[in-house]
Design a protein around this motif. Structure first.
Motif, short mmCIF file in Angstrom:
data_model
loop_
_atom_site.label_atom_id
_atom_site.label_comp_id
_atom_site.label_asym_id
_atom_site.label_seq_id
_atom_site.Cartn_x
_atom_site.Cartn_y
_atom_site.Cartn_z
N MET A 1 0.85 -1.17 0.00
CA MET A 1 0.00 0.00 0.00
C MET A 1 0.89 1.23 0.00
O MET A 1 1.75 1.39 0.86
CB MET A 1 -0.88 -0.03 1.25
CG MET A 1 -2.17 0.63 1.09
SD MET A 1 -3.26 0.10 2.45
CE MET A 1 -4.15 1.58 2.65
N GLY A 2 0.69 2.09 -0.98
CA GLY A 2 1.52 3.28 -1.11
C GLY A 2 1.08 4.39 -0.18
O GLY A 2 0.35 4.19 0.78
N ASP A 3 1.50 5.56 -0.49
CA ASP A 3 1.17 6.74 0.29
C ASP A 3 -0.07 7.41 -0.30
O ASP A 3 -0.37 7.24 -1.49
CB ASP A 3 2.36 7.70 0.26
CG ASP A 3 2.27 8.79 1.28
OD1 ASP A 3 2.74 9.90 0.98
OD2 ASP A 3 1.73 8.55 2.37
N PHE A 4 -0.78 8.17 0.51
CA PHE A 4 -1.99 8.84 0.02
C PHE A 4 -1.67 9.81 -1.12
O PHE A 4 -2.50 10.04 -1.99
CB PHE A 4 -2.71 9.57 1.15
CG PHE A 4 -1.94 10.73 1.71
CD1 PHE A 4 -2.03 11.98 1.15
CD2 PHE A 4 -1.12 10.56 2.81
CE1 PHE A 4 -1.33 13.05 1.66
CE2 PHE A 4 -0.42 11.61 3.33
CZ PHE A 4 -0.51 12.86 2.75
N TYR A 54 -7.95 7.45 3.80
CA TYR A 54 -6.89 6.55 3.34
C TYR A 54 -6.12 5.96 4.51
O TYR A 54 -5.81 4.77 4.52
CB TYR A 54 -5.94 7.31 2.42
CG TYR A 54 -4.90 6.43 1.79
CD1 TYR A 54 -5.22 5.64 0.70
CD2 TYR A 54 -3.60 6.38 2.28
CE1 TYR A 54 -4.29 4.82 0.10
CE2 TYR A 54 -2.65 5.56 1.70
CZ TYR A 54 -3.00 4.79 0.62
OH TYR A 54 -2.06 3.97 0.04
N ARG A 55 -5.84 6.76 5.50
CA ARG A 55 -5.09 6.27 6.66
C ARG A 55 -5.90 5.29 7.50
O ARG A 55 -5.34 4.42 8.15
CB ARG A 55 -4.62 7.44 7.52
CG ARG A 55 -3.50 8.21 6.84
CD ARG A 55 -2.97 9.29 7.70
NE ARG A 55 -1.83 9.91 7.04
CZ ARG A 55 -1.36 11.09 7.34
NH1 ARG A 55 -1.92 11.79 8.31
NH2 ARG A 55 -0.33 11.59 6.70
N LYS A 56 -7.22 5.41 7.47
CA LYS A 56 -8.06 4.49 8.24
C LYS A 56 -8.22 3.14 7.55
O LYS A 56 -8.71 2.20 8.16
CB LYS A 56 -9.43 5.12 8.49
CG LYS A 56 -9.36 6.24 9.51
CD LYS A 56 -10.71 6.87 9.73
CE LYS A 56 -10.61 8.00 10.73
NZ LYS A 56 -11.90 8.66 10.93
N ARG A 58 -6.04 1.02 6.95
CA ARG A 58 -5.19 0.02 7.60
C ARG A 58 -5.87 -0.69 8.75
O ARG A 58 -5.46 -1.76 9.15
CB ARG A 58 -3.95 0.64 8.21
CG ARG A 58 -3.21 1.53 7.40
CD ARG A 58 -2.04 2.04 8.21
NE ARG A 58 -1.86 3.41 7.77
CZ ARG A 58 -0.87 4.16 8.08
NH1 ARG A 58 0.04 3.72 8.88
NH2 ARG A 58 -0.78 5.38 7.62
N TYR A 59 -6.87 -0.05 9.32
CA TYR A 59 -7.52 -0.58 10.51
C TYR A 59 -8.79 -1.32 10.12
O TYR A 59 -9.83 -0.72 9.87
CB TYR A 59 -7.82 0.54 11.50
CG TYR A 59 -6.59 1.32 11.86
CD1 TYR A 59 -5.60 0.75 12.66
CD2 TYR A 59 -6.38 2.61 11.40
CE1 TYR A 59 -4.46 1.44 12.99
CE2 TYR A 59 -5.24 3.31 11.72
CZ TYR A 59 -4.29 2.72 12.51
OH TYR A 59 -3.14 3.40 12.83
N LYS A 60 -8.69 -2.63 10.10
CA LYS A 60 -9.81 -3.47 9.66
C LYS A 60 -11.05 -3.23 10.53
O LYS A 60 -12.17 -3.16 10.03
CB LYS A 60 -9.41 -4.94 9.71
CG LYS A 60 -10.44 -5.87 9.17
CD LYS A 60 -9.95 -7.30 9.17
CE LYS A 60 -11.02 -8.22 8.66
NZ LYS A 60 -10.59 -9.61 8.66
N ALA A 61 -10.86 -3.09 11.84
CA ALA A 61 -11.99 -2.88 12.75
C ALA A 61 -12.74 -1.60 12.40
O ALA A 61 -13.97 -1.56 12.43
CB ALA A 61 -11.51 -2.84 14.19
N HIS A 62 -12.03 -0.56 12.07
CA HIS A 62 -12.68 0.70 11.71
C HIS A 62 -13.45 0.56 10.39
O HIS A 62 -14.56 1.04 10.25
CB HIS A 62 -11.65 1.83 11.57
CG HIS A 62 -12.28 3.11 11.12
ND1 HIS A 62 -12.98 3.92 11.97
CD2 HIS A 62 -12.35 3.70 9.90
CE1 HIS A 62 -13.45 4.95 11.30
NE2 HIS A 62 -13.08 4.83 10.03
N PHE A 63 -12.84 -0.13 9.45
CA PHE A 63 -13.50 -0.33 8.15
C PHE A 63 -14.79 -1.12 8.32
O PHE A 63 -15.81 -0.77 7.76
CB PHE A 63 -12.55 -1.06 7.20
CG PHE A 63 -13.13 -1.28 5.84
CD1 PHE A 63 -13.25 -0.23 4.94
CD2 PHE A 63 -13.58 -2.53 5.46
CE1 PHE A 63 -13.79 -0.42 3.68
CE2 PHE A 63 -14.13 -2.73 4.20
CZ PHE A 63 -14.23 -1.68 3.32
#
Length: 70
Positions: A1-4, A54-56, A58-63
């Motif tokens: 996963m790249g940068d935003f 984009y930063r969120k 990474r967090y499966k629970a948040h998604f």
């Protein structure tokens, strides 16, 4: 996963925000601290929303939690 900053949508929204900033320089001076400021802040907030989302990713629970919000 790249940068935003690698996202096309981020690049386009950043370009648009810069164009809006340049265009608001042509507004009358009496609008400098009211309308101009509001336009500039709203154009920047779009980029901020893309970065936050984009930063969120990474967090499966948040998604998962966000996908069930109604």
């Amino acid at each position: 996963m790249g940068d935003f900053s690698d996202l096309l949508v981020y690049k386009k929204s950043f370009e648009l925000a810069m164009a809006i900033f340049e265009n608001t320089k042509t507004l009358p001076n009496e609008e400098m601290y009211s309308l101009t400021d509001q336009i500039r802040r709203s154009s920047k907030s779009t980029n901020i929303c893309f970065v936050e989302a984009y930063r969120k990713l990474r967090y499966k629970a948040h998604f998962i939690a966000s996908s069930y919000d109604e």
